[in-house]
Design a protein around this motif. Structure first.
Motif, PDB file in Angstrom:
ATOM      1  N   ARG A  48       0.810  -1.217   0.000  1.00 38.97           N
ATOM      2  CA  ARG A  48       0.000   0.000   0.000  1.00 38.97           C
ATOM      3  C   ARG A  48       0.845   1.270   0.000  1.00 38.97           C
ATOM      4  N   PHE A  49       2.074   1.190   0.477  1.00 39.72           N
ATOM      5  CA  PHE A  49       2.952   2.365   0.452  1.00 39.72           C
ATOM      6  C   PHE A  49       3.358   2.719  -0.975  1.00 39.72           C
ATOM      7  N   GLY A  50       3.291   1.734  -1.874  1.00 42.16           N
ATOM      8  CA  GLY A  50       3.620   1.980  -3.279  1.00 42.16           C
ATOM      9  C   GLY A  50       5.025   2.537  -3.429  1.00 42.16           C
ATOM     10  N   GLU A  51       5.135   3.682  -4.077  1.00 39.21           N
ATOM     11  CA  GLU A  51       6.427   4.333  -4.312  1.00 39.21           C
ATOM     12  C   GLU A  51       6.959   5.031  -3.059  1.00 39.21           C
ATOM     13  N   GLU A  52       6.078   5.295  -2.108  1.00 44.84           N
ATOM     14  CA  GLU A  52       6.465   5.986  -0.875  1.00 44.84           C
ATOM     15  C   GLU A  52       7.287   5.065   0.022  1.00 44.84           C
ATOM     16  N   THR A  53       8.310   5.602   0.643  1.00 42.81           N
ATOM     17  CA  THR A  53       9.141   4.824   1.558  1.00 42.81           C
ATOM     18  C   THR A  53       8.427   4.710   2.906  1.00 42.81           C
ATOM     19  N   PRO A  54       8.195   3.491   3.388  1.00 39.83           N
ATOM     20  CA  PRO A  54       7.526   3.336   4.694  1.00 39.83           C
ATOM     21  C   PRO A  54       8.437   3.805   5.833  1.00 39.83           C
ATOM     22  N   PRO A  55       7.850   4.242   6.929  1.00 39.97           N
ATOM     23  CA  PRO A  55       8.655   4.607   8.100  1.00 39.97           C
ATOM     24  C   PRO A  55       9.540   3.433   8.514  1.00 39.97           C
ATOM     25  N   GLU A  56      10.767   3.744   8.893  1.00 42.85           N
ATOM     26  CA  GLU A  56      11.719   2.702   9.283  1.00 42.85           C
ATOM     27  C   GLU A  56      11.796   2.589  10.792  1.00 42.85           C
ATOM     28  N   GLY A  57      12.504   1.555  11.207  1.00 43.30           N
ATOM     29  CA  GLY A  57      12.742   1.358  12.626  1.00 43.30           C
ATOM     30  C   GLY A  57      11.608   0.633  13.309  1.00 43.30           C
ATOM     31  N   PRO A  58      11.726   0.482  14.608  1.00 43.73           N
ATOM     32  CA  PRO A  58      10.679  -0.213  15.355  1.00 43.73           C
ATOM     33  C   PRO A  58       9.390   0.611  15.392  1.00 43.73           C
ATOM     34  N   ILE A  59       8.272  -0.075  15.197  1.00 39.62           N
ATOM     35  CA  ILE A  59       6.952   0.567  15.177  1.00 39.62           C
ATOM     36  C   ILE A  59       6.107  -0.010  16.310  1.00 39.62           C
ATOM     37  N   LEU A  60       5.480   0.876  17.055  1.00 40.17           N
ATOM     38  CA  LEU A  60       4.602   0.506  18.153  1.00 40.17           C
ATOM     39  C   LEU A  60       3.201   1.004  17.832  1.00 40.17           C
ATOM     40  N   ALA A  61       2.197   0.185  18.076  1.00 34.67           N
ATOM     41  CA  ALA A  61       0.801   0.601  17.942  1.00 34.67           C
ATOM     42  C   ALA A  61       0.260   0.904  19.332  1.00 34.67           C
ATOM     43  N   LEU A  62      -0.561   1.945  19.416  1.00 28.88           N
ATOM     44  CA  LEU A  62      -1.161   2.356  20.684  1.00 28.88           C
ATOM     45  C   LEU A  62      -2.642   2.635  20.491  1.00 28.88           C
ATOM     46  N   THR A  63      -3.459   2.189  21.427  1.00 30.57           N
ATOM     47  CA  THR A  63      -4.878   2.518  21.367  1.00 30.57           C
ATOM     48  C   THR A  63      -5.081   3.972  21.776  1.00 30.57           C
ATOM     49  N   VAL A  64      -6.145   4.556  21.257  1.00 35.92           N
ATOM     50  CA  VAL A  64      -6.589   5.880  21.667  1.00 35.92           C
ATOM     51  C   VAL A  64      -8.077   5.767  22.005  1.00 35.92           C
TER      52      VAL A  64
END
Length: 134
Positions: A48-64
């Motif tokens: 889905r990111f296609g040509e865009e570079t996805p964010p790098e490094g560790p990713i954390l999900a948080l509820t809101v």
């Protein structure tokens, strides 16, 4: 600026937190509900990111709290590494690129996520001990 070791340190101080595994990923729950979890990108996410570079490094999900809170957090914290992806459309959660967030912002975000599901009496007692951090 921070990593999963910092996440583990902060959540260790949040009462009632249980570390679990969900979908093969490290997850932290309170009151039986996930409030933070490791969230690498799936193959579908990357596509889905296609040509865009996805964010790098560790990713954390948080509820809101809800979708309005999600929009507010994204607007206020976009420069701090907070973002979303199409998979999270309609879901009250944000993603955090840990290597772009400060320790203070991480602590605040984890506390806010924890408060979404923490039992009221536990949250009140914890907040009465000098929290929140801001």
């Amino acid at each position: 600026m921070v990593g999963f070791g910092d996440v583990e340190r902060v959540v260790a101080g949040l009462p009632g937190t249980v570390e679990a595994e969900r979908h093969g990923m490290q997850t932290w729950t309170v009151g039986g509900k996930a409030y933070a979890w490791v969230r690498p990108f799936s193959k579908a996410d990357l596509k889905r990111f296609g040509e865009e570079t996805p964010p790098e490094g560790p990713i954390l999900a948080l509820t809101v709290e809800d979708l309005a809170e999600k929009e507010a957090v994204l607007a206020a914290r976009a420069g701090d590494g907070f973002f979303t992806i199409p998979h999270f459309d309609g879901y009250a959660a944000v993603l955090v690129q840990l290597d772009k967030v400060s320790e203070r912002v991480l602590e605040e975000a984890l506390l806010d996520a924890w408060l979404v599901h923490a039992p009221a009496d536990v949250a009140k007692t914890h907040l009465g001990q000098g929290y929140p951090l801001r």
